[in-house]
Each structure stands twice: as structure tokens, then as C-alpha cells.
Design a protein around this motif. Structure first.
Motif, short mmCIF file in Angstrom:
data_model
loop_
_atom_site.label_atom_id
_atom_site.label_comp_id
_atom_site.label_asym_id
_atom_site.label_seq_id
_atom_site.Cartn_x
_atom_site.Cartn_y
_atom_site.Cartn_z
N ALA A 138 -8.37 -4.82 7.02
CA ALA A 138 -8.04 -6.23 6.73
C ALA A 138 -7.09 -6.83 7.76
O ALA A 138 -6.09 -7.46 7.41
N THR A 139 -7.42 -6.66 9.03
CA THR A 139 -6.53 -7.14 10.10
C THR A 139 -6.40 -8.66 10.10
O THR A 139 -5.36 -9.19 10.52
N ARG A 140 -7.41 -9.37 9.59
CA ARG A 140 -7.32 -10.84 9.55
C ARG A 140 -6.28 -11.32 8.54
O ARG A 140 -5.88 -12.47 8.56
N LEU A 141 -5.87 -10.42 7.65
CA LEU A 141 -4.87 -10.79 6.64
C LEU A 141 -3.45 -10.41 7.04
O LEU A 141 -2.51 -10.61 6.26
N TYR A 142 -3.29 -9.86 8.24
CA TYR A 142 -1.93 -9.51 8.68
C TYR A 142 -1.05 -10.77 8.63
O TYR A 142 -1.53 -11.86 8.92
N PRO A 143 0.23 -10.67 8.25
CA PRO A 143 0.99 -9.43 8.00
C PRO A 143 0.89 -8.91 6.57
O PRO A 143 1.49 -7.88 6.26
N LEU A 144 0.13 -9.57 5.69
CA LEU A 144 0.09 -9.17 4.28
C LEU A 144 -0.42 -7.74 4.10
O LEU A 144 0.00 -7.04 3.17
N THR A 145 -1.32 -7.30 4.99
CA THR A 145 -1.98 -6.00 4.79
C THR A 145 -1.58 -4.94 5.82
O THR A 145 -2.28 -3.95 5.98
N ALA B 134 -7.14 -4.54 -1.41
CA ALA B 134 -7.53 -4.39 -2.82
C ALA B 134 -6.33 -4.30 -3.76
O ALA B 134 -6.47 -4.50 -4.97
N LEU B 135 -5.15 -4.00 -3.21
CA LEU B 135 -3.95 -3.91 -4.04
C LEU B 135 -3.07 -5.15 -3.96
O LEU B 135 -2.01 -5.20 -4.57
N LEU B 136 -3.52 -6.17 -3.22
CA LEU B 136 -2.80 -7.44 -3.24
C LEU B 136 -2.89 -8.04 -4.65
O LEU B 136 -3.95 -8.01 -5.27
N PRO B 137 -1.80 -8.61 -5.14
CA PRO B 137 -1.83 -9.13 -6.51
C PRO B 137 -2.35 -10.56 -6.60
O PRO B 137 -2.11 -11.38 -5.71
#
Length: 244
Positions: free
Chosen positions: A11-18, A24-27
Motif C-alpha cells: 500500500a505504498t500509495r497510502l504512505y505515510p499511513l501504511t 487492512a488494519l486501518l480503522p
């Protein structure tokens, strides 16, 4: 029936969140995305085991999560041994890995661990039982410019797949395929045939795009929503809609 949740991406497009948390564990509304998926899987009494396939970076995250996961269906976490986007197996490669590791000889439900959806998996399985064939999950997609980001299916009047193309430049229909698949027991060994043939191991939609030329495949048109959370902006938008 066995279920595989695909959660080995980076999920590199979601950095820095991932960077330190798997997608799959993001709330969403204080609950991990994967919990919503498991809640739906728990409505299907036929499923007697759930396999979560992930990578070496996030294996411990999912092992810890599984200790308190919802429902009574046994959950096993499998580390596919990859460490980055550069050496990942790809979604079809991961399915093949789980089938081989667990010696699966059963019907199979495969679902992406990063899809947040509101449709009923139980209704989907009922449709699969009615058709008694491998199935994909689809919805009419109104934005034609976005269709090239999906697998796109062409169907006959009975829902039989006449064509599937992954991320087509010129879509043949407005029917988008989402990453939830149901496979018959005798289809499961065909993943090895697919991979041994040198076919693309990446997106999970590549397999049904190959399969429909060899076996009848049907499409279940769902009611509800399905969000592929790919960017921080899309994640925040889904959170905004559902955190009430």
C-alpha cells in the motif's frame, strides 16, 4: 469452504499511513477494515477456516490481530516471505501459495483485505449455489473514465461471463469487477496451472480473466457499495462517510 483474505500488499500509495500499519488494519469508525470482512465471512456457515495471507513486514501485526478477531471461525495467518513491493508474489501468487501451504481441496472464497463494502456475502454465496459455477462479483459503474482502473466484464442476459479484461484501455462494458471471488473445488488446482504457465501473478482479477475461457464463470451483481481504499484522500473520504 475455505476463505482467503489477501493482505500481502505494501500500500505504498497510502504512505505515510501504511508505513507501519497494513492497509487492512486501518480503522474505519474505530474498527479495522478486516474486521468488517470477517464479520461478513462469519455469516457463511460453510466456511470452516479463514486464511489471511500477508508479508514478512506485517505478519506479526496480523498474528496479534487474529488473537481477538471477531467470530468463532478459525483464522490462520500465513507469511508469504516477501519484504517489499519489489519481491512481492502478487495476489494470484499469494492465492497459489496458500493453496499449496494448506493443501486446500475445497471450495474457495477469495477476498481483498483492503475492500470496505456494504453488500452481503451471504447473498453472494446463495447466488453461487444457484448457478453452481465459479463466480465473480460486479456492479455497474457510472463513471466511464474510471472503468480502466478495474477489471471489466461483459455478460450475457443470464449473468454468464463472455469477457473479462483487467484494467482495459477501451472497456467493452460498464460492469466493474470487484475483488471477491468464489471458486469451485475442481477449479482450485487450476491456480497452479495458471502460475506454472507464466501468467501474470499480480492482480486477482487476472485469474478469472484466464478462467472464463476454460470454464463457465458467472457474475453476481451486488447491491450496496464497495470502496477500494487506495490513497490517503480516499481513506479519509470513506472515514468521513461512515464515522457517525
Amino acid at each position: 469452504m475455505k476463505a482467503i483474505i489477501l493482505a500481502a500488499g505494501y500500500a505504498t500509495r497510502l504512505y505515510p499511513l501504511t508505513i507501519n500499519t497494513p492497509k487492512a488494519l486501518l480503522p474505519i469508525n474505530k474498527k479495522p477494515i478486516i474486521d468488517y470482512i470477517v464479520d461478513e465471512l462469519n455469516t457463511i456457515s460453510e466456511i470452516d477456516e479463514i486464511y489471511v495471507v500477508t508479508n514478512s513486514r506485517f505478519a506479526q501485526h496480523f498474528t496479534d490481530w487474529a488473537k481477538t478477531a471477531p467470530g468463532k471461525t478459525p483464522i490462520s495467518v500465513l507469511d508469504d516471505g516477501t519484504t517489499s513491493d519489489e519481491n512481492k508474489k502478487g495476489a494470484v501468487g499469494d492465492i497459489g501459495f496458500v493453496i499449496a501451504e494448506k493443501k486446500i481441496d475445497d471450495e474457495l472464497l477469495v477476498i481483498a483485505g483492503d475492500n470496505f463494502f456494504t453488500y452481503s456475502l451471504r447473498d453472494y454465496v446463495n447466488y453461487y449455489r444457484e448457478k453452481d459455477h465459479d463466480c465473480v462479483c460486479v456492479k455497474k459503474w457510472p463513471n466511464k473514465k474510471e472503468l480502466s482502473q478495474f477489471g471489466v466484464a461483459l455478460l450475457d442476459a443470464n449473468g454468464k461471463v463472455l469477457d473479462i479484461e483487467e484494467k482495459p484501455k477501451q472497456p467493452k462494458s460498464d460492469t466493474a469487477v470487484f475483488a471477491t471471488y468464489l471458486y469451485k473445488r475442481d477449479t482450485v488446482p487450476m491456480f497452479r496451472e495458471y502460475l506454472d504457465g507464466g501468467n501474470n501473478p499480480d492482480a486477482p482479477g487476472n485469474f478469472p480473466a484466464w478462467l472464463y475461457k476454460r470454464k463457465d464463470v458467472y457474475a453476481y451483481t451486488f447491491s450496496g457499495e464497495c470502496y477500494d481504499i487506495g490513497t490517503p484522500e480516499s481513506y479519509r473520504e470513506v472515514c468521513r462517510m461512515y464515522e457517525k
